[in-house]
Enzyme design. Structure first.
Site, PDB file in Angstrom:
ATOM      1  CD  GLU A   1      -4.230  -2.808   0.495  1.00 47.75           C
ATOM      2  OE1 GLU A   1      -4.745  -3.860   0.859  1.00 47.75           O
ATOM      3  OE2 GLU A   1      -3.725  -1.972   1.276  1.00 47.75           O
TER       4      GLU A   1
ATOM      5  CG  HIS B   1      -2.014   0.940   1.222  1.00 46.45           C
ATOM      6  ND1 HIS B   1      -3.261   0.668   1.731  1.00 46.45           N
ATOM      7  CD2 HIS B   1      -2.091   2.210   0.750  1.00 46.45           C
ATOM      8  CE1 HIS B   1      -4.040   1.720   1.577  1.00 46.45           C
ATOM      9  NE2 HIS B   1      -3.354   2.672   0.983  1.00 46.45           N
TER      10      HIS B   1
ATOM     11  CG  HIS C   1      -8.033  -2.151   8.112  1.00 45.76           C
ATOM     12  ND1 HIS C   1      -7.624  -1.795   9.368  1.00 45.76           N
ATOM     13  CD2 HIS C   1      -7.476  -1.254   7.271  1.00 45.76           C
ATOM     14  CE1 HIS C   1      -6.876  -0.716   9.287  1.00 45.76           C
ATOM     15  NE2 HIS C   1      -6.747  -0.368   8.025  1.00 45.76           N
TER      16      HIS C   1
HETATM   17  N1  PXP Z   1      -6.808  -3.560   3.256  1.00 43.48           N
HETATM   18  C1  PXP Z   1      -6.568  -2.241   3.119  1.00 43.48           C
HETATM   19  C2  PXP Z   1      -7.300  -1.489   2.068  1.00 43.48           C
HETATM   20  C3  PXP Z   1      -5.621  -1.591   3.918  1.00 43.48           C
HETATM   21  O1  PXP Z   1      -5.394  -0.287   3.776  1.00 43.48           O
HETATM   22  C4  PXP Z   1      -4.930  -2.332   4.880  1.00 43.48           C
HETATM   23  C5  PXP Z   1      -3.883  -1.660   5.726  1.00 43.48           C
HETATM   24  O2  PXP Z   1      -2.908  -1.082   4.906  1.00 43.48           O
HETATM   25  C6  PXP Z   1      -5.196  -3.709   4.990  1.00 43.48           C
HETATM   26  C7  PXP Z   1      -6.149  -4.284   4.177  1.00 43.48           C
HETATM   27  C8  PXP Z   1      -4.500  -4.572   5.969  1.00 43.48           C
HETATM   28  O3  PXP Z   1      -4.829  -4.161   7.278  1.00 43.48           O
HETATM   29  P1  PXP Z   1      -3.973  -4.679   8.505  1.00 43.48           P
HETATM   30  O4  PXP Z   1      -2.612  -4.082   8.360  1.00 43.48           O
HETATM   31  O5  PXP Z   1      -4.722  -4.182   9.696  1.00 43.48           O
HETATM   32  O6  PXP Z   1      -3.949  -6.180   8.410  1.00 43.48           O
END
Ligand code: PXP
Length: 243
Positions: A71, A44, A192
């Site tokens: 992302e 990301h 997330h």
């Molecule tokens: N999906 C998206 C769109 C995110 O922005 C993130 C965090 O960068 C994640 C998934 C993964 O989240 P986590 O780091 O809490 O596992």
């Protein structure tokens, strides 16, 4: 169908950036995550490059033998250009603000319908699968489907917060949203705040969950269990959920 595990390696970059050198190496981490059984790698890149840099993303491309998922917010044109250049398997569109610590909301697919439709068409013309980050709200799925997007990614922070309080209440809005997405022919991803405690229930309860992307908790758990054992533990839980 077993849900795929995509490991988000942003936290490896955060650790590396703390000292300015190349240790730990995000490229090596990506290779090892795949060797340890990850089905994909997620990054990301943010406009300020505070975790993964644009250069990292370009260098990772040739090392990913599994699935590469990038992302970010397509409102930032350099992000669009990066994705169009690297051509990952999937781009996940996230409406994150420049200064937000992490993604904190899904798209309003009605308000941003024209914009999303345009960028999705641009990515799809290059053969890149598209996914949009959504709150667990079935009302947003209908206009999401009309944009031409391939998948939705369910924003699971609220699930993670409510999981230990009431599992049924925690999962219900996600289930309703996923069912609506399936009816409209959309694939379903999630991410997330998923972790080793809450992942199996989520993957079991949400039908046709294609992929989860997990970063923060996975890297924290790996401090105690090691990266290989942690990835294997997620894969066991995802396998159990599919039985
Ligand atoms: N999906 C998206 C769109 C995110 O922005 C993130 C965090 O960068 C994640 C998934 C993964 O989240 P986590 O780091 O809490 O596992």
């Amino acid at each position: 169908m077993k849900t795929k595990l995509s490991v988000n390696i942003n936290k490896i970059a955060t650790l590396r950036n703390a000292r300015g050198g190349n240790f730990p190496s995000v490229l090596e981490a990506a290779v090892n995550c795949q060797k340890f059984g990850a089905d994909g790698i997620t990054v990301h890149p943010r406009p300020d490059e505070r975790h993964i840099t644009y250069q990292d993303v370009e260098e990772l491309k040739d090392l990913i033998q599994t699935e590469f998922n990038i992302e970010g917010n397509p409102a930032y044109r350099p992000f669009m250009d990066l994705v169009l250049k690297v051509k990952p398997h999937q781009v996940t569109l996230v409406p994150d603000q420049v200064n937000s610590i992490t993604s904190n909301a899904g798209w309003d697919t009605e308000e941003h319908f024209d914009f999303l439709s345009e960028v999705i068409a641009e990515f799809k013309a290059q053969g890149i699968r598209t996914s949009i980050f959504l709150d667990p709200n079935p009302a947003m799925v209908e206009s999401a489907a009309k944009t031409g997007v391939d998948r939705i990614e369910l924003y699971t922070e609220m699930y993670a917060q409510n999981y230990t309080l009431s599992n049924t209440n925690a999962i219900n809005p996600y289930l309703e949203t996923a069912i609506k997405a399936s009816e409209l022919g959309l694939g379903i991803n999630a991410g997330h705040d998923l972790n080793l405690q809450n992942i199996e229930f989520f993957a079991r309860e949400i039908p046709k969950l294609s992929e989860v992307s997990i970063g923060h908790a996975l890297i924290c758990e790996a401090l105690y269990l090691g990266l290989e054992k942690t990835i294997q533990s997620y894969q066991e839980k995802l396998k159990n959920a599919s039985l």
